[in-house]
Every structure is written in C-alpha cells, then in structure tokens.
Design an enzyme around this catalytic site. Structure first.
Site, PDB file in Angstrom:
ATOM      1  N   GLU A 116      73.376  37.170 -67.586  1.00 17.65           N
ATOM      2  CA  GLU A 116      73.025  37.684 -68.918  1.00 17.65           C
ATOM      3  C   GLU A 116      72.665  36.574 -69.899  1.00 17.65           C
ATOM      4  O   GLU A 116      73.084  36.588 -71.070  1.00 17.65           O
ATOM      5  CB  GLU A 116      74.136  38.598 -69.443  1.00 17.65           C
ATOM      6  CG  GLU A 116      74.292  39.840 -68.562  1.00 17.65           C
ATOM      7  CD  GLU A 116      75.360  40.818 -69.033  1.00 17.65           C
ATOM      8  OE1 GLU A 116      76.106  40.485 -69.972  1.00 17.65           O
ATOM      9  OE2 GLU A 116      75.435  41.916 -68.444  1.00 17.65           O
ATOM     10  N   GLU A 121      73.838  44.526 -61.752  1.00 19.53           N
ATOM     11  CA  GLU A 121      75.060  45.042 -62.377  1.00 19.53           C
ATOM     12  C   GLU A 121      74.716  46.291 -63.162  1.00 19.53           C
ATOM     13  O   GLU A 121      73.766  46.291 -63.943  1.00 19.53           O
ATOM     14  CB  GLU A 121      75.662  43.971 -63.291  1.00 19.53           C
ATOM     15  CG  GLU A 121      77.016  44.332 -63.883  1.00 19.53           C
ATOM     16  CD  GLU A 121      77.548  43.209 -64.782  1.00 19.53           C
ATOM     17  OE1 GLU A 121      77.616  42.056 -64.325  1.00 19.53           O
ATOM     18  OE2 GLU A 121      77.875  43.509 -65.951  1.00 19.53           O
TER      19      GLU A 121
END
Length: 540
Positions: free
Chosen positions: A196, A316
């Site tokens: 991220e 994810e």
C-alpha cells in the site's frame, strides 16, 4: 441503493416475514469460448503482522493472530489449510514495511511490534526471527501451503514530507533473508515488494519511478540468488500490493519494463469502513456490488496496453477496511459479497484472489480465538474444489439480484456454476447452452432432420450430452442457520457445517438432482452446481 430497493429490503427482512414468491428464469452458458482464466490456486488467504494492540471502533479483534505470535501448532489451523490441498497464503499487511528480518548481522535485538505514537500506523518496527520463520515453514510444508511473502520496501527510506517517503531502498536485509530462505529450501512461490505504497499510499507512499527502479534491482538479486537453486519453477516477483491508481501503475510498468514484474497486485476494500451501519444493505445491493467491476476492468486494460507480460492479482481484499465489521464480515451474509467478488474478479483475468485474512480481525476465514471456520471459509473451500480456472460467459437476462458465474469444473468434465440469491424470494432456474440459433435452423433444413433428430439436437443445445432424464447433477445449497443471514453458522444442504471432534473439516456432501429439473435457489442463499454432462467444448 435507491429508495425503493431499500424499502423492499426492509420489508422483507422484518422478523417472521417468510418468502412467499418465486421467479422462474433461464440462464445461458456459452461452452465454446473461454472469456478469462485464473490460476489453479486462485483462492488465497493472508497472514498479517497486526499485534493484539491493533484496535478500531473500540474493538481489538486481532488477538494472537499475527505472523509473530500465531499459535501455529493449533490442530484446527493445520486442518483448515490442508483441506485446500493446496491453499495459497500471502504473508503481508500494513506493518510489512516496518518488518526487519532477524539475520545475525542486525545490530539490535529482534523484538516484536509495540505501540509507538509517532511510528507508522502507531507502531514501532518489528522483527521476524529466523526461529519463527523456521516454525512457519514447518507449518507450510506440513500443510502443503503455497507461500507469497511480502518484503519491506521502506527499509533505508525516510519521510521527506507528509506521507511521502524518499531515499534509496536498503535491500541488504531482504537479500540476506532471501538467501537464508533459499539455503533452507523453503519453497516461497512468490516475493511481493511493499504494501500500500502506491498512488496516495496508506500511511506512506513512494514515487512510481523510484519504485520501478527498485523492482529492477530486486529482480536482479532474485536472479542471482536463485541461479544455482534447485527450486523449480523460480519464484515470481509481485508488486506493488496497493490500491489501484491508474497513472501510478502505468508509470511503474513503464519504468520497470518487461521481464521484471510477473504479477501486478492491487487491494480491494469496496464496502468501506468496518463501522458503517449500512454494510448489510451494500452487500445485498447488486448495483453497489457491481461498481467495483470498473477497477478490475481498468487494471486489465492497463496491463493489456502497458504490461502484457504481467498478470493481475488481488493481493488483499477484506470487504470492509479497518479489521472488517463485527457480526457482518464473519457471518453468512458476507459470503454474498465474497463469492460475488471471486466471480467478478475472475471474469477480468485476475489470477489470484487473496482474502484478508486467514485468521485475524473480524474478516478472518477462521475465528481469531477458537480457530473454528467462519462461513466464508466453506465458501472459499467449495469454490476452490469446484470452480476450475477457465471462465465461461453467462447470459443472465433475469433479475439483477441473482448473480451467476460459470467456470469449467475443476479436474473433471462439465461446467460448475455459483448462483447467489440476494433476495428473500425463491428463484427457479433452467440452464441452457448458449448457441447460435440461426445456425441450428439452417443445419436442420440442410440435413432434413426428423422430429427425433431435432429433439436430440435441442437437448444437445441445452447443454446435455444425452437424452436420458436419469442423469444427475451435484448441488451444494448454502444457507444460514435458522434463516438468520447474520448467523456465524452455515448449513450445507440443510446440515450444519462444523468441525469433527478432532478438528477435521467436515465432508462437503452434495445433493444429486435430475439434470432436467430447474435449480431451486432458496431466498437469501447460495448454490454451487456441478453439471458433469453439460457439453462445453472449451472445457475439454
């Protein structure tokens, strides 16, 4: 969700309001064309780094589920992983970029994460000891897990302004860790770089051009270290493990170039915050569920144009972010979102879909404290066993509240469907083979077919190889205990799915139904259907 849909749902969900209606419909499956493909190990689940002190919305739902403190010898855990034979496990998460690997040459003690006010995400750096890595690999080897490991992409960098990190990546610790992994013959299937840090980032972000150059360096290290390794095939390199940002991803691919990144990973949390009281309505709203298809389409288009050498992965996906939603993410209701996601993502050539999480938070496939499977675990297991990697086109012109996905059946002949009923009313569905009817008429005229020939042809076109009505299909009907769609107990064909006394996963036993009868999809239920006699040329 529009007002009339909301009112409809509120009325239907009143206690004691039994479904009194049903709808008839026909879906058509094209058996001659593959529209997309997934990996054999499409189903994936994550192990995260969050310690017990990770809290959201006045809850601390992680307990001892971290990579660093998970009870890896718990018998339920091994049984749950082994049942997939194999399950892909991705090790990663928000604290991934604060993990130091406990090599002998690090100059400070190898300690776990602790709360730190000015630390990234409120925590200090943490350390994965080699002893713990050895223990984890004992579990992976015993259960046959396929491992994806997320590397720290911030080591050596520093914050240069709010949210933006710069400086050179220090790869020495990661290099030593990878070399140790190779020396122990631990079969890591893929290495993922960072978590991220793409686009605007979550907590921290890194420029796409810098990121791309680092990937070139990491690829060179992997090639060097695995040069004399007996590991075959060589592990994949994945990146960036973040939220999709079109321009950032394009720049990453342009900078790294072909032959570097094998898989482009992105994250999906399309339900929003874990404390959103409207989550149940979102999950049962087909219009809302379909919105995320734009992301899958954009990722596919970017890869086709700028990175055809790489494939798309969902690295994810937890539905609701910040640990999921208590009594939503761990209930039967969430399987409507989860299975719809698996079906939707597969249509856009997504190769792997990693669920956040295997255990931990409110969205774990296993309960954080007891290790007992939540309903989504069984949904994932059925998909893994029944839905093959070849995706078929489905023409569903009926209600948008009936979501339908079709794949070639895994390991055997035929076609497998999953039907997801978002309404509190019944559907009765016939399945036909999509075909060009004009060609059929011309064929009959040209060959002067008799009535019996035409009948046989019609049966064939409807997807059946044989005329006999005695042929049966397999059906797996998933419902919630006592009709409560927020129950944590799932029923399969009316029987409770629960572990045996010694922690073994129960047999997933189908019902056998005559193929010429409609598929009955009960209110607020999910049905997997395996049609072994459905003639699909693309599946042979």
């Amino acid at each position: 969700m529009s007002l009339w849909i909301l009112l409809f749902h509120l009325l239907w969900f009143l206690p004691g309001n039994a479904a009194q209606q049903h709808s008839n419909g026909t879906i058509k499956v094209r058996g001659d064309v593959i529209v997309a493909t997934t990996n054999d190990n499409y189903i994936c689940a994550t192990l995260d780094w969050w310690p017990a002190q990770k809290c959201n919305y006045n809850q601390c739902p992680w307990g001892d589920s971290s990579v660093l403190n998970l009870e890896i010898n718990h018998p339920f855990l091994a049984s749950a992983i082994k049942a997939f034979s194999p399950l892909r496990i991705r090790i990663g998460g928000s604290l991934q970029d604060r993990v130091v690997y406990g090599m002998p040459n690090i100059d400070y003690p190898c300690l776990p994460f602790v709360k730190m006010a000015d630390g990234l995400f409120g925590f200090s750096k943490g350390c994965l000891s080699l002893k713990r890595w050895d223990e984890l690999n004992t579990l992976f080897q015993k259960t046959g897990a396929v491992v994806t490991f997320g590397l720290n992409a911030l080591r050596g960098r520093h914050s240069i302004r709010r949210g933006v990190w710069g400086g050179a990546w220090n790869l020495s610790n990661a290099r030593d860790f990878i070399a140790y992994t190779i020396s122990k013959a631990y079969p890591v299937d893929s290495w993922e770089f960072g978590n991220e840090l793409s686009g605007h980032g979550i907590g921290a972000r890194v420029d796409a051009e810098v990121y791309g150059k680092d990937l070139i360096g990491l690829k060179a290290v992997l090639d060097e270290l695995y040069k004399n390794s007996t590991t075959k095939p060589l592990p994949l390199l994945l990146a960036p493990g973040g939220f999709f940002d079109r321009q950032w991803y394009i720049q990453l691919l342009k900078t790294s170039g072909s032959g570097v990144v094998d898989g482009i990973t992105h994250h999906i949390y399309n339900l929003g915050r874990g404390d959103d009281p409207h989550l149940p309505n979102k999950i049962l709203d087909p219009e809302y569920l379909s919105q995320v298809s734009d992301t899958y389409r954009d990722v596919q288009q970017v890869l086709q144009k700028h990175g055809p050498w790489a494939s798309a992965w969902v690295g994810e996906a937890g539905g609701a972010y910040n640990s999921g939603a208590h009594l939503v993410s761990n209930t039967f209701l969430n399987s409507f979102w989860y299975l719809d996601q698996l079906g939707m993502a597969s249509k856009f050539n997504t190769k792997t879909y990693c669920r956040q999480s295997l255990i931990g938070g409110n969205y774990g496939l296993l309960d954080t404290e007891t290790y007992i499977p939540n309903p989504d675990y069984y949904s994932a297991l059925l998909w893994h066993r029944l839905m093959g990697k070849r995706v078929l086109y489905v023409n569903n012109n009926g209600s948008s509240f009936l979501r339908v996905y079709a794949h070639c059946t895994k390991k055997t002949a035929g076609v497998s469907l999953v039907l997801i009923n978002l309404l509190n009313s019944e559907f009765r569905i016939n399945v036909e083979k999509e075909t060009n009817r004009k060609i059929s008429v011309d064929y009959e005229r040209k060959n002067n077919c008799s009535f019996s020939d035409r009948l046989e042809k019609m049966v064939y076109l409807n997807g059946m190889k044989e005329r006999h009505s005695s042929i049966k299909r397999k059906e797996y009907h998933l419902t919630a205990k006592d009709g409560n769609h927020r129950s944590r107990i799932m029923l399969l064909n009316g029987r409770t799915l629960q572990l045996s006394e010694d922690g073994k996963i129960p047999d997933l036993v189908p019902s056998y139904i005559y193929s010429n009868s409609p598929i009955i999809v009960a209110p607020l239920s999910i049905v997997f259907v395996v049609m072994p006699n459905f003639d699909a040329e693309a599946c042979s």
